[in-house]
Structures are given as structure tokens and as C-alpha cells.
Design a protein around this motif. Structure first.
Motif, PDB file in Angstrom:
ATOM      1  N   ALA A  78       0.824  -1.207   0.000  1.00 39.55           N
ATOM      2  CA  ALA A  78       0.000   0.000   0.000  1.00 39.55           C
ATOM      3  C   ALA A  78       0.858   1.257   0.000  1.00 39.55           C
ATOM      4  O   ALA A  78       0.570   2.231  -0.713  1.00 39.55           O
ATOM      5  N   THR A  79       1.929   1.241   0.802  1.00 44.55           N
ATOM      6  CA  THR A  79       2.834   2.393   0.824  1.00 44.55           C
ATOM      7  C   THR A  79       3.488   2.607  -0.535  1.00 44.55           C
ATOM      8  O   THR A  79       3.537   3.723  -1.065  1.00 44.55           O
ATOM      9  N   VAL A  80       3.977   1.486  -1.105  1.00 50.88           N
ATOM     10  CA  VAL A  80       4.561   1.586  -2.447  1.00 50.88           C
ATOM     11  C   VAL A  80       3.496   1.989  -3.468  1.00 50.88           C
ATOM     12  O   VAL A  80       3.760   2.758  -4.395  1.00 50.88           O
ATOM     13  N   GLY A  81       2.271   1.488  -3.257  1.00 50.00           N
ATOM     14  CA  GLY A  81       1.207   1.739  -4.216  1.00 50.00           C
ATOM     15  C   GLY A  81       0.791   3.191  -4.283  1.00 50.00           C
ATOM     16  O   GLY A  81       0.642   3.751  -5.373  1.00 50.00           O
ATOM     17  N   TRP A  82       0.602   3.848  -3.133  1.00 52.11           N
ATOM     18  CA  TRP A  82       0.155   5.240  -3.199  1.00 52.11           C
ATOM     19  C   TRP A  82       1.258   6.132  -3.721  1.00 52.11           C
ATOM     20  O   TRP A  82       0.993   7.122  -4.435  1.00 52.11           O
ATOM     21  N   ARG A  83       2.518   5.812  -3.409  1.00 53.68           N
ATOM     22  CA  ARG A  83       3.615   6.584  -4.010  1.00 53.68           C
ATOM     23  C   ARG A  83       3.672   6.373  -5.513  1.00 53.68           C
ATOM     24  O   ARG A  83       3.894   7.319  -6.284  1.00 53.68           O
ATOM     25  N   PHE A  84       3.461   5.127  -5.908  1.00 51.73           N
ATOM     26  CA  PHE A  84       3.475   4.826  -7.342  1.00 51.73           C
ATOM     27  C   PHE A  84       2.330   5.538  -8.058  1.00 51.73           C
ATOM     28  O   PHE A  84       2.511   6.065  -9.163  1.00 51.73           O
ATOM     29  N   MET A  85       1.144   5.566  -7.460  1.00 49.67           N
ATOM     30  CA  MET A  85       0.009   6.219  -8.093  1.00 49.67           C
ATOM     31  C   MET A  85       0.235   7.719  -8.221  1.00 49.67           C
ATOM     32  O   MET A  85      -0.109   8.332  -9.241  1.00 49.67           O
ATOM     33  N   VAL A  86       0.801   8.331  -7.193  1.00 46.89           N
ATOM     34  CA  VAL A  86       1.118   9.756  -7.292  1.00 46.89           C
ATOM     35  C   VAL A  86       2.132   9.994  -8.405  1.00 46.89           C
ATOM     36  O   VAL A  86       2.002  10.920  -9.224  1.00 46.89           O
ATOM     37  N   PHE A  87       3.142   9.140  -8.450  1.00 47.53           N
ATOM     38  CA  PHE A  87       4.159   9.233  -9.497  1.00 47.53           C
ATOM     39  C   PHE A  87       3.535   9.075 -10.878  1.00 47.53           C
ATOM     40  O   PHE A  87       3.810   9.853 -11.807  1.00 47.53           O
ATOM     41  N   PHE A  88       2.663   8.088 -11.017  1.00 50.49           N
ATOM     42  CA  PHE A  88       2.055   7.839 -12.323  1.00 50.49           C
ATOM     43  C   PHE A  88       1.114   8.971 -12.731  1.00 50.49           C
ATOM     44  O   PHE A  88       1.083   9.372 -13.903  1.00 50.49           O
ATOM     45  N   LEU A  89       0.327   9.487 -11.792  1.00 50.88           N
ATOM     46  CA  LEU A  89      -0.594  10.569 -12.135  1.00 50.88           C
ATOM     47  C   LEU A  89       0.161  11.817 -12.575  1.00 50.88           C
ATOM     48  O   LEU A  89      -0.213  12.475 -13.562  1.00 50.88           O
ATOM     49  N   LEU A  90       1.227  12.158 -11.852  1.00 54.17           N
ATOM     50  CA  LEU A  90       2.043  13.298 -12.264  1.00 54.17           C
ATOM     51  C   LEU A  90       2.641  13.067 -13.648  1.00 54.17           C
ATOM     52  O   LEU A  90       2.619  13.956 -14.514  1.00 54.17           O
ATOM     53  N   TYR A  91       3.155  11.859 -13.852  1.00 55.06           N
ATOM     54  CA  TYR A  91       3.768  11.540 -15.143  1.00 55.06           C
ATOM     55  C   TYR A  91       2.740  11.578 -16.277  1.00 55.06           C
ATOM     56  O   TYR A  91       3.021  12.099 -17.364  1.00 55.06           O
ATOM     57  N   ALA A  92       1.533  11.049 -16.026  1.00 55.45           N
ATOM     58  CA  ALA A  92       0.499  11.035 -17.062  1.00 55.45           C
ATOM     59  C   ALA A  92       0.072  12.449 -17.437  1.00 55.45           C
ATOM     60  O   ALA A  92      -0.103  12.768 -18.624  1.00 55.45           O
ATOM     61  N   VAL A  93      -0.079  13.316 -16.432  1.00 55.33           N
ATOM     62  CA  VAL A  93      -0.472  14.698 -16.725  1.00 55.33           C
ATOM     63  C   VAL A  93       0.621  15.413 -17.508  1.00 55.33           C
ATOM     64  O   VAL A  93       0.352  16.107 -18.503  1.00 55.33           O
ATOM     65  N   VAL A  94       1.878  15.230 -17.089  1.00 55.90           N
ATOM     66  CA  VAL A  94       2.992  15.877 -17.785  1.00 55.90           C
ATOM     67  C   VAL A  94       3.101  15.380 -19.216  1.00 55.90           C
ATOM     68  O   VAL A  94       3.265  16.165 -20.168  1.00 55.90           O
ATOM     69  N   LEU A  95       3.013  14.066 -19.413  1.00 59.78           N
ATOM     70  CA  LEU A  95       3.145  13.509 -20.757  1.00 59.78           C
ATOM     71  C   LEU A  95       2.004  13.976 -21.657  1.00 59.78           C
ATOM     72  O   LEU A  95       2.210  14.255 -22.839  1.00 59.78           O
ATOM     73  N   THR A  96       0.797  14.082 -21.092  1.00 59.42           N
ATOM     74  CA  THR A  96      -0.331  14.575 -21.882  1.00 59.42           C
ATOM     75  C   THR A  96      -0.126  16.029 -22.289  1.00 59.42           C
ATOM     76  O   THR A  96      -0.401  16.412 -23.437  1.00 59.42           O
ATOM     77  N   MET A  97       0.370  16.839 -21.383  1.00 58.02           N
ATOM     78  CA  MET A  97       0.619  18.243 -21.717  1.00 58.02           C
ATOM     79  C   MET A  97       1.768  18.388 -22.707  1.00 58.02           C
ATOM     80  O   MET A  97       1.750  19.279 -23.561  1.00 58.02           O
ATOM     81  N   GLN A  98       2.764  17.532 -22.611  1.00 58.60           N
ATOM     82  CA  GLN A  98       3.870  17.589 -23.570  1.00 58.60           C
ATOM     83  C   GLN A  98       3.432  17.167 -24.964  1.00 58.60           C
ATOM     84  O   GLN A  98       3.836  17.768 -25.966  1.00 58.60           O
ATOM     85  N   ARG A  99       2.617  16.145 -25.023  1.00 59.45           N
ATOM     86  CA  ARG A  99       2.251  15.583 -26.317  1.00 59.45           C
ATOM     87  C   ARG A  99       1.263  16.462 -27.077  1.00 59.45           C
ATOM     88  O   ARG A  99       1.302  16.510 -28.315  1.00 59.45           O
ATOM     89  N   ASN A 100       0.364  17.116 -26.354  1.00 56.13           N
ATOM     90  CA  ASN A 100      -0.667  17.925 -27.017  1.00 56.13           C
ATOM     91  C   ASN A 100      -1.389  17.105 -28.077  1.00 56.13           C
ATOM     92  O   ASN A 100      -1.495  17.509 -29.249  1.00 56.13           O
ATOM     93  N   ALA A 101      -1.864  15.937 -27.697  1.00 51.01           N
ATOM     94  CA  ALA A 101      -2.407  14.999 -28.675  1.00 51.01           C
ATOM     95  C   ALA A 101      -3.630  15.562 -29.392  1.00 51.01           C
ATOM     96  O   ALA A 101      -3.773  15.404 -30.601  1.00 51.01           O
ATOM     97  N   VAL A 102      -4.508  16.245 -28.668  1.00 52.46           N
ATOM     98  CA  VAL A 102      -5.732  16.743 -29.293  1.00 52.46           C
ATOM     99  C   VAL A 102      -5.407  17.820 -30.314  1.00 52.46           C
ATOM    100  O   VAL A 102      -5.854  17.783 -31.468  1.00 52.46           O
ATOM    101  N   ARG A 103      -4.612  18.802 -29.906  1.00 51.60           N
ATOM    102  CA  ARG A 103      -4.271  19.876 -30.840  1.00 51.60           C
ATOM    103  C   ARG A 103      -3.398  19.375 -31.977  1.00 51.60           C
ATOM    104  O   ARG A 103      -3.587  19.767 -33.134  1.00 51.60           O
ATOM    105  N   GLY A 104      -2.446  18.508 -31.662  1.00 51.65           N
ATOM    106  CA  GLY A 104      -1.580  17.983 -32.713  1.00 51.65           C
ATOM    107  C   GLY A 104      -2.330  17.127 -33.715  1.00 51.65           C
ATOM    108  O   GLY A 104      -2.079  17.195 -34.925  1.00 51.65           O
ATOM    109  N   GLU A 105      -3.288  16.307 -33.218  1.00 50.08           N
ATOM    110  CA  GLU A 105      -4.046  15.457 -34.138  1.00 50.08           C
ATOM    111  C   GLU A 105      -4.934  16.293 -35.050  1.00 50.08           C
ATOM    112  O   GLU A 105      -5.074  16.017 -36.241  1.00 50.08           O
ATOM    113  N   ALA A 106      -5.550  17.338 -34.491  1.00 52.98           N
ATOM    114  CA  ALA A 106      -6.397  18.194 -35.312  1.00 52.98           C
ATOM    115  C   ALA A 106      -5.574  18.930 -36.367  1.00 52.98           C
ATOM    116  O   ALA A 106      -5.995  19.061 -37.529  1.00 52.98           O
ATOM    117  N   PHE A 107      -4.405  19.414 -35.983  1.00 53.96           N
ATOM    118  CA  PHE A 107      -3.492  20.067 -36.931  1.00 53.96           C
ATOM    119  C   PHE A 107      -3.101  19.100 -38.042  1.00 53.96           C
ATOM    120  O   PHE A 107      -3.161  19.416 -39.241  1.00 53.96           O
TER     121      PHE A 107
END
Length: 792
Positions: A78-107
């Protein structure tokens, strides 16, 4: 003062064996007596269980050990899990903002629709009856573009085509001259008014070309009838009179990239017209960092930025010079666009592979990148850089946690760093997926630094109508796009590792761990069966290639044929016989999935010979066995959750409740105990699960681990840091370990010796008779000896 009663020690096995020999007892009666003595303790506890209080309460240390061990493992997860989830959520948000998939796909989609998906009217066609409407309602004729015409009714053959419909070299030149040039050079509004100078080459008022486009081709050296002019394998493939019939042939270039082709001997010699044989020369451009040696090579032709007439003349000139001929095998058009509203750059690569088999393979590749990655006047960039810093901190914390584990191993075992690393890798809680994920993130951070620090993007010179690099060098964005493509590709691998790591952490709760434990249970058998399944797929793939490879393009190549067979297996093939489903245009990039109707259309007499054995073997047998293996593993894991099952692997408290602990209850209990410990009065007597497990391991062997009173445990556990209050706290914190009347009766049944069987009774009578006979014989021998002595 009365002396404190000391607990009676049980004899060790060695002392018991010695006593048995001295008392001339056989092993079986002695062990029976020892077992009856342990059963007597259970009887005494059973007599006092109803009124037992305080130190008279008996505990099951074995249950306590299992309860603490399982809950400690879950707490760690559980301790490893909540740290991992925080890590993954931060990483997912950052990667989504870097990729700009919606704007890039429309372009990208807008540019694709404009250049690739749009159609042009080609005056050449192999199907002259495809023009939609040949006559006007008044009975007049129409011209090339469908406009009413009064110049007779001779309708020239023509066809509406797109880039993916290119079949011949004539189609390619028509697309270049009639479609690409007219689409690329935009200088007027839709009402005919000229654009302002800054808006020239702007598509839909949003996307502006960053400069003129370029065309790059790669050529293959030809073979000939003279052995001295060998081009490669082509000569050895043709023998005898075939060489007279086809005096020139070409080897194949394959896997061509920006700088080179991985397979095949590329021809770099100049070529041209009769008057200028060396008009077109092989060129090389440095398009990346000199340390990396990234180059753009080939026969390159640059087209102007805004001058449409000059572009028409250049295209007509290279067409007249047969710039593309039978030696050409790879052609690429590079276009770059800027969307200032979204701060995006699109690099579009339009590739035509002219295969030796006689067809054209149209391919389109695109990459979207940002103009600048960090603009501190934009709040989204500020938020992203803060989140990127948080991801970096989270990654460092993961590394630090792993280092602390290695440090503890080294300190505990007093060994070298190398041995500590070995103990770390062999620990049961070690995860190779976690280690791979940390290493992947190290590579991701390095690539990201390379992307944002790329000097090429910062060396771009901006002009009103185009962009180039410093010194007037043409603009190549090859290295920029390759770095970013590699960066996001590595991130895709990291996402797969995140999924695997999540399956490991899901074991924190029995209800969440059904999937991961089912995978662990079936992975061996499923892997072995997958090998057999893969071999069968290869056999059917080869059968499809042999039977239909010359009729359906999806079966002409092993890779595409394997994919088509898998599509038939999972039911995603075609449904209706249609020519466009087998191939649209001339390239493998436009292949369509096939099914039995398409196969029967091209091979009506032999389609069943492939299809029905494949369906019977793969669908009715292999797929169902795979489902059976998965279902059996799931049922086995599910049965292990039943307290009545001998393979029950949950906590004793869950066995008492008859069901696993819900995840929400587990979370609420964990939070309340973690944060409520400060307010509780008994916090001084509480002990961690690690301390409880260490205490149980260090207890002497004579302690009854299934029926031990609180008083006896307090006397023994005192030197181990457990006061009597702490031992009493165990009974309230883990009530499942307190023996009640039911558990004591079950324990008594286990410890009570079973009644002797008939064979055991006969053996006992036989042994008694033999002992009596031996005793009588001994007495007679002594009497005889006494009589002889008296006689003497």
C-alpha cells in the motif's frame, strides 16, 4: 513473599529420546504421552475459556504470525502503491501536456485532408466508365472537370484519385503537377483577392508553410548482360536467354531512411540528360549535431517558397529529364507547416516506394512538435514545468528508496556493496519491473534534455515568407522530429511497464489481486500453449502465402500475411467481397483486411482448403483451450478465497469474516490507524507488525504456539520489549488470535490421539506376548543357573 511460579519447560526432542531409552520405553508410547500432555493443556484452557480474563486468556501465536505477516506485506504494498500512483498521475499529466495529442491530431488531420485525402481528376485511368455523370440534364456533354461543354460529346477517360490511389508513374506525375503544386502554392483568397505578404502560403488562415518543399529520391545501381557491370543479385537471378530478353534489371533498396538505405547497394553516381549527363548529383546535408553525424542524403530537388510559375517550370523540367526513371526506388516529399495559434510545427513526409515487383507503395509519415517548449508568459507552460519538477522529485525518491533497501541489507548482513546488491535482487519483494521503469525514466530524462536543448531549432532564421537555418542553409527538421519521436516512443514503453507494475501492486487487496494472481497462476501453461499457437499460426500463414499470395496482396508478404491471419482469427476481417477491400491503389499502406468472401472471390475452388481447417483448428480448438486455461486459473484463485478450502491464503480475520476485506474499508482503517495513533492513549503499548513478527520468531521452542496464555507469553516476551500491557493490547488489536470455545475444540480434536485400530491392537498383544515369553525364558535360564551352582 511467595516465589513466582516458573513456567514448566517442555523437554527437547534429544532429552525426550534419551529419557525414553533410559526408561526402556518404545518411541510410540513416549510420543503418545507427549501428545496427551499437549492435549491436556487444551482441555485446561477449554475449562477456563468462559470465565477467562486477563492473563488466563489463551492466544494462537501461529494465527498472530500469519495475520501480521500478510497485513505487513499489504501495508508495504500500500505504501509503495500510493507513491506509485502519485508518481504515475504526475507523469500522465505531464506527458499529456507535452504531447498535445488533441491539438496535434487536429493540426495533422487538417493537413492530411488537404493534401492526402483530397482527390484530383486524372486524365488517365484503367477504368474509363468511372466518371460520375457524363451528360447534363439538357443532353449536353461535360468537360474534364464536369463543367458543361458544347464541343462535342467525346468524353476523355479520366478518374478521381487521391495520393493513396497512385498506381503508375504517370499517376505520380499527375499528382505532383495537378494536385501538389496547386495545393501548396496559395496566394489568393477564395474570392480571388491576393493575400497580404505575410499571409501567403497560409492554409485556412491558420497553417503556414515554413518554406518550399523538397523532393528526395534514392536510386539502385542496375545490372546488365556483361558480368563486369554487375549491379548485385539481379544478375544471378536471371540465367540464359532471360538476360537477352531483359538486358537490365535492378536490385531492391529496402528500409530507406533519411541518410541511407539499410539493405541494397544505393547508386550515388550522377545522372541527367543526353546533353548534360551529370545534371543531377548526389547531395549530402548536415541536418543534426555534428557529434551525431545525422545527414540528409540523396538526389534532392528544392522548390521555391512562393513562386508558383518557377515551381511549375522546375517540375516540368525534371519530368522532361525523366528525373524519376527505372532506377528510382524511393521518393520522399518533405513539407513543414507552422500553426502560430497553437505553437505547433508539423513535419510531413510523403513517401512513394517504387517496388521492384511493379507496384507503388504510398506512405505518409508526420511528426508534430512545439515551436518552443517553455514560454514563461504562458500559464500552461508554467504549470507543466512545475509538474515536470515533481515527476523528477518522485523519480529521485524511488531511487532513494531502493538505495535505502540496499543500505539496510549491507548494514544488516555486514557485507560488501556487491553482496548487498545481490541480496536486494534476490529479495522476495524485489521487482524487476520497478528497476526497468527507473532505468527507462533515466533514458527519458536524458532524451527530454536533448529535445529541449536541441540547438538546431534555436538556430532558425525567420523571414517574412519562409524560414531557414543560419547561413541560408535549407531548413531540415529531421533531427528534431527524430528525437521527439524517439522520446515519445520510449514513453510508450514506460506506459507498458507502468501497467505491469500496477498489476504487481494490485496484490495489496485480495479483491484487486484476482487479475494479477490469475496471470501468475496461468503464465507457465499459457506461455507453453502460446508457443504451440504461434507455430500453428506460422503454418497457416505459410499456407495462405502459398495458395493466395499471387492473388491477394495481404498474403504476398509474410508480415502482412501473419497480421491478416490473426485478423481472421479474431474476427476483424472483411465481410463482403469488394475489390477495394483487398487493395486500394498500388501500395501495401492501403491494404484491407480479408475474410472468406474475399478469398473465395479470387480462389473459388481452393478457398475452403485453407479456411475451414483454419477455423476448426484455431477457433474451435486453440482459442477455446486458451479460454479454458484462463478460466481454470481464475477459478483456482477464486477458490483460494474460500475459508473452507485447504488452499485458503488470506488472513485469519478474513477467514473468520468469510470474505476478503473491501478496499475502501482497508483504506479507511489504514488512514485511521496511521493518523489516529497520535490521539490514542494506548500508543505507548502499541507495537508494529515488524516487532511482533520478530518477537514470535525469537520465542523459545517450548512455547505452545497454538494455545499460549497471556501470562506465559508476557513472562517470555518481557525481555523482547513486550510488557504485559503490550501483550494485552495484542488481544484487543487482533481479536481473531484469541482462542474461543470453538477454536479450542478444533485444536483438541487435532491433538487427541486417534483410537488404536485392530491391527495396532494385534501388534500390541503380539509384542506383549513376545515380551512375556522372553521374560519367562530369562527366569527359566536363571533357575537353571542357580540349580547348577547349587549342585556344584
Amino acid at each position: 513473599d511467595e516465589p513466582v511460579a516458573q513456567p514448566r519447560k517442555e523437554m527437547s526432542p534429544f532429552d525426550a529420546l534419551a529419557l525414553a531409552k533410559e526408561s526402556q520405553l518404545t518411541n510410540t508410547p513416549f510420543l503418545l504421552r507427549n501428545k496427551l500432555r499437549s492435549a491436556t493443556r487444551v482441555v485446561d484452557a477449554l475449562e477456563k475459556v468462559k470465565g477467562a480474563t486477563g492473563e488466563q486468556i489463551t492466544l494462537s501465536l501461529n494465527k498472530l504470525h500469519v495475520e501480521c505477516k500478510i497485513k505487513r506485506e499489504r501495508a508495504i504494498r500500500a505504501t509503495v502503491g500510493w507513491r506509485f500512483m502519485v508518481f504515475f498521475l504526475l507523469y500522465a499529466v505531464v506527458l499529456t501536456m507535452q504531447r498535445n495529442a488533441v491539438r496535434g491530431e487536429a493540426f495533422t488531420f487538417g493537413i492530411f485532408n488537404y493534401y492526402i485525402n483530397s482527390r484530383f481528376y486524372s486524365p488517365r485511368t484503367s477504368r474509363p466508365g468511372t466518371f460520375p455523370t457524363q451528360f447534363t440534364p439538357e443532353g449536353g456533354c461535360r468537360g474534364f472537370l464536369g463543367e458543361p461543354s458544347s464541343e462535342g460529346c467525346q468524353i476523355p477517360p479520366g478518374e478521381l484519385k487521391s495520393f493513396r490511389d497512385l498506381v503508375t508513374m504517370e499517376d505520380l506525375w499527375d499528382w505532383l503537377q495537378l494536385h501538389l503544386l496547386s495545393k501548396f502554392y496559395i496566394s489568393h483568397e477564395y474570392n480571388g483577392e491576393p493575400f497580404a505578404e505575410a499571409d501567403v502560403q497560409t492554409l485556412n488562415y491558420r497553417s503556414k508553410s515554413m518554406g518550399g518543399f523538397r523532393m528526395t529520391q534514392k536510386r539502385m545501381s542496375p545490372g546488365s548482360v556483361t558480368k563486369a557491370d554487375l549491379g548485385g543479385r539481379c544478375w544471378s537471378f536471371n540465367d540464359g536467354e532471360i538476360r537477352e530478353f531483359t538486358p537490365t534489371c535492378f536490385d531492391s533498396l529496402s528500409l530507406c531512411q533519411d541518410g541511407m538505405c539499410l539493405f541494397g547497394a544505393e547508386d550515388k553516381s550522377p545522372f541527367g540528360t543526353f546533353l548534360d549527363p551529370e545534371k543531377y548529383k548526389f547531395q549530402e546535408y548536415d541536418v543534426g549535431s555534428k557529434q551525431l553525424g545525422v545527414k540528409e542524403t540523396g538526389f534532392i530537388e528544392f522548390f521555391p517558397h512562393v513562386d508558383r510559375s518557377e515551381a511549375d517550370q522546375k517540375m516540368a523540367e525534371i519530368k522532361a529529364d525523366r528525373w524519376l526513371d527505372k532506377a528510382s526506388q524511393w521518393l520522399r516529399m518533405d513539407l513543414s507547416f507552422l500553426n502560430s495559434n497553437e505553437r505547433l510545427i508539423l513535419v510531413l513526409r510523403i513517401v512513394v516506394h517504387m517496388d521492384n515487383k511493379g507496384f507503388m507503395q504510398p506512405i505518409v509519415v508526420s511528426d508534430v512538435t512545439q515551436v518552443v517548449w517553455y514560454n514563461f508568459e504562458n500559464y500552461l507552460d508554467i504549470i507543466r514545468i512545475i509538474l515536470e519538477a515533481c515527476v523528477l522529485v518522485a523519480w529521485v525518491m524511488q531511487i532513494w528508496t531502493a538505495f535505502l533497501v540496499v543500505w539496510d541489507k549491507r548494514k544488516e548482513r555486514k557485507c560488501t556493496w556487491r553482496d548487498a546488491m545481490r541480496y536486494y535482487f534476490t529479495d522476495e519483494r524485489h521487482s524487476w519491473v520497478q528497476d526497468m521503469l527507473l532505468l527507462i525514466f533515466l533514458l527519458i530524462f536524458i532524451l527530454w534534455f536533448v529535445v529541449i536543448a536541441d540547438p538546431l531549432k534555436g538556430n532558425i532564421d525567420v523571414h517574412p515568407q519562409f524560414m531557414d537555418w543560419g547561413g541560408g542553409q535549407p531548413l531540415f527538421l529531421t533531427q528534431v522530429s527524430n528525437f521527439e519521436r524517439t522520446y515519445f516512443l520510449i514513453n510508450g514503453v514506460a506506459c507498458i511497464l507502468f501497467v505491469l507494475r500496477m498489476l504487481q501492486i494490485a496484490k495489496v487487496n485480495p479483491r484487486f489481486s484476482l487479475l494479477s494472481e490469475s496471470l501468475d497462476s496461468m503464465k507457465g501453461r499459457l506461455f507453453n500453449f502460446a508457443i504451440v499457437m504461434f507455430i500453428l499460426l506460422i503454418f497457416f500463414t505459410m499456407q495462405a502465402m502459398v495458395m493466395f499470395g499471387d492473388k491477394l496482396p495481404v498474403f504476398a508478404d509474410f508480415g502482412y500475411s501473419f497480421v491478416a491471419v490473426v485478423q481472421i482469427l479474431i474476427g476483424s476481417g472483411g465481410s463482403e467481397p469488394d475489390e477495394t477491400r483487398s487493395r486500394r491503389g498500388g501500395g501495401f499502406g492501403a491494404l484491407r483486411p480479408v475474410d472468406y468472401p474475399q478469398i473465395k472471390q479470387v480462389a473459388p475452388g481452393s478457398a475452403w482448403l485453407f479456411y475451414y481447417p483454419f477455423v476448426f483448428m484455431m477457433v474451435f480448438v486453440v482459442v477455446n483451450i486458451t479460454i479454458a486455461i484462463i478460466g481454470e486459473a481464475y477459478v483456482r484463485v477464486k477458490r483460494a478465497r474460500d475459508p473452507k478450502n485447504p488452499e485458503f491464503n488470506l488472513c485469519p480475520s478474513e477467514a473468520l469474516a468469510g470474505k476478503p476485506t473491501p478496499i475502501l474499508r482497508q483504506i479507511s482503517r489504514g488512514l485511521s490507524r496511521r493518523f489516529g495513533r497520535i490521539l490514542r492513549k494506548e500508543k505507548n503499548v502499541e507495537r508494529k507488525k515488524e516487532d511482533i513478527l520478530a518477537m514470535i520468531v525469537k520465542l523459545p521452542v517450548w512455547i505452545d504456539r497454538d494455545c499460549c496464555s497471556v501470562g506465559d507469553l508476557a513472562d517470555v516476551a518481557g525481555p523482547l520489549g513486550f510488557t504485559r500491557e503490550s501483550v494485552m493490547w495484542l488481544t484487543t488489536r487482533y481479536p481473531v488470535v484469541v482462542n474461543n470455545e470453538g477454536t479450542l475444540k478444533e485444536l483438541l480434536v487435532k491433538r487427541t490421539p486417534p483410537p488404536p485400530t485392530v491391527s495396532q491392537q494385534l501388534e500390541h498383544v503380539t509384542a506383549s506376548v513376545e515380551e512375556l515369553v522372553n521374560t519367562q525364558a530369562g527366569i527359566h535360564a536363571k533357575l537353571d543357573l542357580l540349580i547348577r551352582m547349587a549342585t556344584l
